[in-house]
Design a protein around this motif. Structure first.
Motif, short mmCIF file in Angstrom:
data_model
loop_
_atom_site.label_atom_id
_atom_site.label_comp_id
_atom_site.label_asym_id
_atom_site.label_seq_id
_atom_site.Cartn_x
_atom_site.Cartn_y
_atom_site.Cartn_z
N PRO A 1 0.75 -1.09 0.01
CA PRO A 1 0.00 0.03 0.11
C PRO A 1 0.78 1.25 0.14
O PRO A 1 0.48 2.27 -0.52
N ARG A 2 1.99 1.17 0.53
CA ARG A 2 2.96 2.32 0.73
C ARG A 2 4.35 1.58 0.22
O ARG A 2 4.51 0.36 0.12
N PRO A 3 5.10 2.52 -0.85
CA PRO A 3 6.30 2.00 -1.28
C PRO A 3 7.45 1.64 -0.26
O PRO A 3 7.53 2.33 0.70
N ILE A 4 8.12 0.41 -0.61
CA ILE A 4 9.14 0.27 0.25
C ILE A 4 10.28 1.16 -0.01
O ILE A 4 10.60 1.17 -1.50
N GLU A 5 11.14 1.72 0.81
CA GLU A 5 12.35 2.45 0.70
C GLU A 5 13.53 1.77 1.29
O GLU A 5 13.61 1.07 2.16
N VAL B 1 25.66 2.81 2.11
CA VAL B 1 26.78 2.02 1.20
C VAL B 1 26.58 2.45 -0.14
O VAL B 1 27.53 2.64 -1.04
N ASN B 2 25.05 2.86 -0.64
CA ASN B 2 24.72 3.23 -1.89
C ASN B 2 24.09 4.47 -1.98
O ASN B 2 22.95 4.45 -2.05
N PRO B 3 24.61 5.66 -2.12
CA PRO B 3 24.06 6.93 -2.20
C PRO B 3 22.98 6.99 -3.12
O PRO B 3 21.87 7.61 -3.02
N ARG B 4 23.18 6.29 -4.39
CA ARG B 4 22.13 6.32 -5.38
C ARG B 4 21.01 5.64 -5.23
O ARG B 4 19.92 5.73 -6.19
N ALA B 5 20.71 4.91 -3.95
CA ALA B 5 19.70 4.18 -3.72
C ALA B 5 18.62 5.20 -3.03
O ALA B 5 17.42 4.86 -2.67
N ARG B 6 18.90 6.56 -2.66
CA ARG B 6 18.32 7.35 -1.73
C ARG B 6 16.71 7.43 -2.33
O ARG B 6 15.92 7.49 -1.34
N SER B 7 16.57 7.78 -3.48
CA SER B 7 15.40 8.19 -3.99
C SER B 7 14.41 6.73 -4.55
O SER B 7 13.34 7.06 -5.05
N ALA B 8 15.12 5.67 -4.25
CA ALA B 8 14.51 4.52 -4.80
C ALA B 8 13.34 4.17 -4.02
O ALA B 8 12.99 4.39 -2.85
N LYS B 9 12.06 3.71 -4.71
CA LYS B 9 10.92 3.18 -4.19
C LYS B 9 10.39 2.07 -4.97
O LYS B 9 10.19 1.88 -6.06
#
Length: 333
Positions: free
Chosen positions: A305-309, A317-325
């Motif tokens: 129901p809500r995105p997993i972050e 460890v991986n700063p590029r993951a910050r905006s992932a949903k």
């Protein structure tokens, strides 16, 4: 399943591949550090022996995790470099994995080619790989000079240079505002149109410097980041591909199979959320109707129901993951 099938079987890296923290063997070589791997695999709830579509295989990180569950993989990517890298990483799985060059929006064509009607799961990671970002010749980099290309599939006709040098000021403004969410979109578009009258834009760093002069530097992020993002999304028709791909891939899921989508942009996440919602509602109501009607398009059950972050540790460890949903839905009968 067919054995490994791919174009350009040899991948030439400009520098040695680096190992992730704690990597013990060659299978951990980085092409692109996959995001939300454990969460996605857990939520996909895979069954050994079923076929899973990895529509954006990149360096093969998600595909590898899927294969370790005992499921088989059909892996697609429009970037031939990614297919070559993944083929090396996944070669030890033999005929349990099939790799094909192609955009996931055309997954139905590939499934027909390999003689598969339905799949037991699917994953779409909509991020750009580290390899693409760091290779100056691909035109994505803000740190190394290269041609204004930005095509994930080198066979596409439209390049970033074509967009920058041919779109009108109004078209550029809308592009930077809508896809890049850039507050200075109009000023940047005006500067581009003025400067290209003297000389066309051909390379990434001179173009980025024009934007930097207008926006200025604020914090660690490069001031041209949002404009580059908008250009990449336009060149590769990323929103169009996602819209088509969600429909194509979902239609091929067998009942009980799940689709996981990892997005990195608010527009992408909104599109996924709306698609899942529209396909999971039991009833639809409109002002002009006397009463709600059954949703004939209903074929999904929303699992998240809500995105997993990403966890704080993964973001560290991986700063590029910050905006992932991550959003997941399940096909119903």
């Amino acid at each position: 399943m067919n054995a490994l099938l791919f174009e350009q079987p040899v991948w030439f890296a400009p520098r040695p591949l680096m190992l992730e923290e704690g990597a013990q063997d060659r299978e951990e070589f980085i092409y692109h550090r996959p995001v939300l791997v454990h969460e996605a695999i857990d939520l996909l709830a895979l069954t050994p022996g079923t076929l899973v579509l990895d529509g954006t295989c990149g360096g093969g990180g998600h595909s590898e995790a899927i294969l370790k569950t005992g499921a088989d993989v059909l892996a697609l990517d429009q970037d031939p470099d990614a297919i070559a890298a993944a083929s090396d990483r996944l070669s030890r799985f033999g005929d349990r994995v099939t790799l094909r060059k192609g955009n996931f929006r055309h997954a139905d064509r590939v499934l027909e080619e390999v003689g598969v009607e339905q799949i037991g799961g699917a994953i779409l990671d909509l991020g750009v790989s580290s390899r693409q970002l760091e290779n100056a010749e691909r035109g994505f980099s803000l740190l190394r000079n290269g041609p204004l290309d930005m095509r994930m599939d080198p066979g596409l006709e439209k390049t970033a240079a074509a967009v920058i040098n041919n779109y009108s000021e109004e078209e550029l403004t809308q592009l930077f505002r809508d896809l890049g969410e850039e507050p200075a979109a109009r000023r940047i578009a005006a500067a581009i149109v003025k400067q290209r009258k003297t000389a066309a834009f051909r390379e990434t760093l001179p173009f980025a410097r024009v934007i930097e002069k207008i926006v200025g530097r604020h914090g660690r992020r490069h001031p041209a980041t949002q404009v580059f993002q908008a250009l990449r999304m336009e060149v590769n028709d990323e929103l169009g591909a996602l819209d088509q791909g969600l429909r194509v891939v979902t239609s091929r899921l067998e009942p009980g199979a799940r689709i996981a989508v990892i997005s990195f942009h608010s527009l992408e996440d909104r599109m996924v959320k709306n698609f899942f919602r529209e396909h999971s509602r039991e009833y639809i109501d409109r002002p002009e109707w006397p009463e709600p009607r059954q949703n004939e398009a209903r074929d999904l059950l929303v699992i998240t129901p809500r995105p997993i972050e990403p966890s704080d540790n993964e973001q560290r460890v991986n700063p590029r993951a910050r905006s992932a949903k991550l959003r997941v839905a399940e096909k119903i009968g």
